[in-house]
Structure formats: C-alpha cells, structure tokens
Design an enzyme around this catalytic site. Structure first.
Site, PDB file in Angstrom:
ATOM      1  N   ASN A 118      -0.334  -9.546   4.627  1.00  0.00           N
ATOM      2  CA  ASN A 118      -0.318  -8.084   5.134  1.00  0.00           C
ATOM      3  C   ASN A 118      -0.121  -7.293   3.501  1.00  0.00           C
ATOM      4  O   ASN A 118      -0.206  -7.803   2.749  1.00  0.00           O
ATOM      5  CB  ASN A 118       0.824  -7.792   5.878  1.00  0.00           C
ATOM      6  CG  ASN A 118       0.505  -6.514   6.685  1.00  0.00           C
ATOM      7  OD1 ASN A 118      -0.123  -5.708   6.287  1.00  0.00           O
ATOM      8  ND2 ASN A 118       1.262  -6.369   7.793  1.00  0.00           N
ATOM      9  N   HIS A 161      -5.731  -1.135  11.602  1.00  0.00           N
ATOM     10  CA  HIS A 161      -5.201  -1.729  10.390  1.00  0.00           C
ATOM     11  C   HIS A 161      -5.870  -3.109   9.790  1.00  0.00           C
ATOM     12  O   HIS A 161      -6.508  -3.931  10.768  1.00  0.00           O
ATOM     13  CB  HIS A 161      -3.761  -2.356  10.410  1.00  0.00           C
ATOM     14  CG  HIS A 161      -3.006  -2.658   9.583  1.00  0.00           C
ATOM     15  ND1 HIS A 161      -2.705  -1.984   8.278  1.00  0.00           N
ATOM     16  CD2 HIS A 161      -2.188  -3.934   9.168  1.00  0.00           C
ATOM     17  CE1 HIS A 161      -2.126  -2.739   7.308  1.00  0.00           C
ATOM     18  NE2 HIS A 161      -1.789  -3.570   7.634  1.00  0.00           N
ATOM     19  N   CYS A 186      -5.058   0.029   3.744  1.00  0.00           N
ATOM     20  CA  CYS A 186      -5.104  -1.144   4.065  1.00  0.00           C
ATOM     21  C   CYS A 186      -6.398  -1.889   3.881  1.00  0.00           C
ATOM     22  O   CYS A 186      -6.357  -3.028   3.473  1.00  0.00           O
ATOM     23  CB  CYS A 186      -4.598  -1.460   5.506  1.00  0.00           C
ATOM     24  SG  CYS A 186      -5.487  -0.406   6.803  1.00  0.00           S
ATOM     25  N   GLN A 198       0.678  -1.283   0.028  1.00  0.00           N
ATOM     26  CA  GLN A 198      -0.009  -0.003  -0.052  1.00  0.00           C
ATOM     27  C   GLN A 198       0.713   1.130  -0.036  1.00  0.00           C
ATOM     28  O   GLN A 198       0.446   2.277  -0.039  1.00  0.00           O
ATOM     29  CB  GLN A 198      -1.121   0.065   1.364  1.00  0.00           C
ATOM     30  CG  GLN A 198      -0.213  -0.089   2.600  1.00  0.00           C
ATOM     31  CD  GLN A 198      -1.266  -0.112   3.684  1.00  0.00           C
ATOM     32  OE1 GLN A 198      -1.451  -1.230   3.844  1.00  0.00           O
ATOM     33  NE2 GLN A 198      -1.578   0.919   4.417  1.00  0.00           N
TER      34      GLN A 198
END
Length: 454
Positions: free
Chosen positions: A396, A373, A73, A67
């Site tokens: 992630n 997040h 996110c 990102q």
C-alpha cells in the site's frame, strides 16, 4: 411538493421503537457500539487471527511509500512497480544503514505535476469541443465533467501516458512539497480556473482558443508555484548493494525511464472485472471523455473473468518476480490498522440484525461499490496443491505505521468481490484476448462506475 411519498407517521415510528426494544441483543449492540464504535464490535476475531501475513511467494519491494493527504495512489502504486524494476536494473537493494541508496523512490510529485498540467489541457480542449458542438452547460455530461475535474485519481494507462512522455526522476531531484502532500488547496484553485474557463467559453465562443491558452498558462503558474519547477535533466549517481559507486552523468527524465525502468511496462494492458451481465467478457470497454494526456493512449480495458485476473497476477508474481498493479474498492471489510481484507472480517449483519446480501454485480449497479484505490500485489500464498490461492500480499502507500509495516494481507475471496482491475503484459494473454484489444471498445458514458479513478 411531492405528494405520493408515504410520510413517516408517529405510529410507524412508535412501532419501530417497540420492535427495537423487544430484542435484547439490540440494546446490547447499542451499548457496545455507542461506547466503542462499530468496527471493534463487528470485528471477526476468528477470521482476523487466521488471516496471516505469511506468503509462499514474496516480492521484496522495501519500505512502503506514503501518499499523505492526497489521492495519488495510482501514481504511487505504478511508481512502486517501476522502482522495483529500477532497483533491479541499478542493483540497488532495500534500505539499510550501510546502503542508504536502498531508500530509492521515484518522484511522485514529478508525475503529479505533469498529470495536472496535461489533465488541465485535456479538460480545456474537451470542454471547448463540447461548447463548439452546442453542448448545454447544464447538461448531465457537462455538469458531470465540471464536478469531476481536477481530482487526484487515475488509472494505469494514464500513468503510462505520463511516463512515456515525461519519463521519471529519482525522488531526491524533485521531492515532496506541502502541496503535493496535501493537494486539496491547490486542486481548489486549479478547479476554479477550469470552471471559469468554461463559463467564459459559454459566454464568448468566438474567443475559445484564447481562453484555452490563457487558462492553461494560469494552471501552469499555479502548479509551478505549489510544486516547484520540475527538472529537465539531472546528474545521476548511486551506490549499488555491493558498495560500488556509479555515475551516469547528465541524463533527462525520459532517458532515465528508458534506460532503467521501461522493461516492457509500456506494453502492459488493463484487465477489468465488470460484473454487469450486459457487458460481455472478452470485450474491450472504454469510457467517454476519460483521459489525461491529449494524444496519449485511450483509457480502455478488457473485461475478463475475475479468475483470469487472479491467474495472471499469480503468474507474474511467481514466474516473473514482479509486482502487479491493481485497483480495488478498498473500503469494505478493511482493518486498516491490522492490514487485512476479508469478506467476513466484520460481522455487521450480526450486530445490526440485517442481512447484507448484494452480490458484486448489484453493488456496482446500485452505486454501492466501484474502484477507488490502487496498490500493488507483492506476494501470494498458494496451497500445497499448487492450485488454491489462500491470500495475497499487498503493498500500500499509506505509510509504515499501520498494518505489517504498511503491507496488507488480502483473502482470496475479497479479491473476487472487490478487486476490479489489474495491469498485465499484453504478451501473456491468449490469442483471442490479444485480438479483442484490436477491436473497437464498447464505449460507456463518462459517469459509468467503471470510469471511477483510483
């Protein structure tokens, strides 16, 4: 001037210094931390070496995304779930030299473009209604909305609002730009437009409709200048993992979403673990003034026990073979480079000689923890008894130069303490939970910690 506060006197300060010097381990800690920083000194070697990147159930979603310098996110993680579904529908494997199509991603910039535009419209109309209703511009509500406007964060439901309305496009048709990868300057300009709009509304309530129209047009211009004009259709073609070439012809983003991705994602609901005792489990929670698409689904979630969230995530991974979107407070006890989370991964208390003893409810209640997040579970390690969960594999969106090629390992106890939200199919919920979604939500104020955005 406040007169009932106790000043820090010279004698009290001298007492603190004396107390510090009396303990040899304080000086040892000072020498170590001033040279190396707190993380290496507090790092629990034994815990780290035992938290392995091996899992009994793994969902392969290929190369991780990045990102960059943005807070997208929630879009990256929701689109990571969606790209897994699309890969399966398109018969695309993960990337290899012989199969470059495996690098397939969905455009996060496309989703962000319409989120920013829709969020501008949502804010302008919300602010207009408040001004018309006589809300003071210096009220707690108005000041919070003004300070919070045009961040990058969001929620699963907000993402689904975008995909339902605008669909999705493969990344090659709407790639990243300088501003999508570093959103700060663009957000500053958008925020100023929206702040100015409220100022003009307050000064001239009779012109609110025109102010909204002009301000939305300005936001549209800024977004298009920074991100480019998003496609309304594209020629879709790809090569599958067996080497077969496919051409689907001209297709709209909405058609692409419905044909290759939806697969029930639109029917997902959000479960949260609000640990505060005044908010009962099994009840729906909503946040006032929180949303992005006017007329879209409300940002609401069902408050459930943390263990139920775990059970749902495990079931989806092991039985459906799908990634699971979730939101957490990612900062505490995180080794970013090693790609690990565990509640005892850092022994700060031992270094400082202080007992950090707040539980999850206290951390939420006193401003120490909230969701910030979003990621996706793509694996879980279950003990041989079939019941005990050891750790979770996490996809992630921070690139592949850290952790295990960008994938993290999370201990099950960290899930308990710091995971706040998961998105699951509504159909997998028991009858009483499904019914609870039909009841009115307990509405919390805009600034409530359960309204923080990933």
């Amino acid at each position: 001037m406040t007169t009932d506060l106790t000043p820090l006197s010279a004698s009290a300060l001298e007492g603190l210094r004396t107390e510090f010097d009396q303990r040899a381990d304080n000086r040892l800690a000072m020498n170590a931390v001033t040279s190396s920083g707190i993380a290496p000194v507090a790092h629990n070697y034994d815990r780290a070496r035992l938290l392995q990147h091996r899992f009994s159930v793994t969902v392969d979603n290929g190369k991780v995304t990045t990102q960059a310098h943005s807070g997208r996110c929630w879009l990256f993680s929701s689109l990571n779930v969606a790209r897994f579904v699309a890969r399966r529908a398109l018969n695309i494997d993960t990337a290899s030299t012989s199969n470059p199509s495996g690098d397939f991603e969905l455009s996060q910039a496309y989703a962000m473009y319409y989120d920013k535009l829709e969020r501008s419209n949502y804010f302008l109309n919300d602010a207009a209604n408040l001004v018309r209703a006589g809300e003071k511009t210096d009220s707690q509500l108005m000041q919070f909305l003004l300070s919070d406007v045009m961040g990058d964060g969001g929620q699963w439901i907000m993402a689904m609002n975008l995909y339902k309305k605008y669909g999705a496009v493969p990344k090659q048709y709407y790639p990243e730009t300088a501003s999508s990868q570093n959103t700060g300057p663009m957000n500053t300009q958008l925020r100023s437009v929206l702040h100015q709009a409220v100022a003009h509304m307050a000064a001239d309530p009779a012109s609110i409709d025109q102010i909204v129209k002009d301000s939305l047009a300005a936001c549209h211009r800024i977004l298009t200048i920074h991100l480019g004009t998003p496609p309304t259709s594209f020629d879709w073609e790809w090569t599958d993992k067996d080497g077969n070439f496919h051409r689907d012809g001209r297709i709209t983003p909405q058609e692409f979403w419905k044909k290759y991705i939806n697969a029930g994602l639109e029917d997902y609901v959000c479960l949260v673990d609000d640990p505060r005792s005044e908010h009962p489990k099994g009840k729906k929670i909503g946040i006032e003034h929180l949303g992005n698409v006017a007329g879209g689904d409300a940002t609401e979630y069902l408050n459930v026990p943390n263990q139920f969230m775990k059970d749902c995530a495990r079931t989806i991974l092991s039985e459906q073979g799908l990634p699971v979107w979730f939101g957490a407070d990612c900062g505490p006890m995180m080794d970013r480079d090693g790609g690990q989370w565990a509640t005892d991964l850092f022994e700060y208390g031992r270094v400082y000689g202080f007992d950090f003893d707040m539980d999850k409810e206290q951390r939420v209640r006193f401003g120490d923890s909230a969701m910030n997040h979003a990621m996706a579970f793509v694996g879980v390690d279950v003990a041989d008894d079939g019941k005990t969960t050891n750790r979770w594999r996490v996809e992630n969106s921070w690139g592949d130069k850290i952790a295990n090629d960008g994938y993290f390992a999370m201990s099950d106890d960290w899930f308990t303490e710091y995971v706040f939200e998961v998105a699951v199919p509504k159909s997998m919920l028991p009858a009483e939970y499904q019914k609870a979604f039909e009841e009115p939500a307990i509405m919390l104020p805009a600034w409530d910690p359960m309204g923080t955005l990933a």
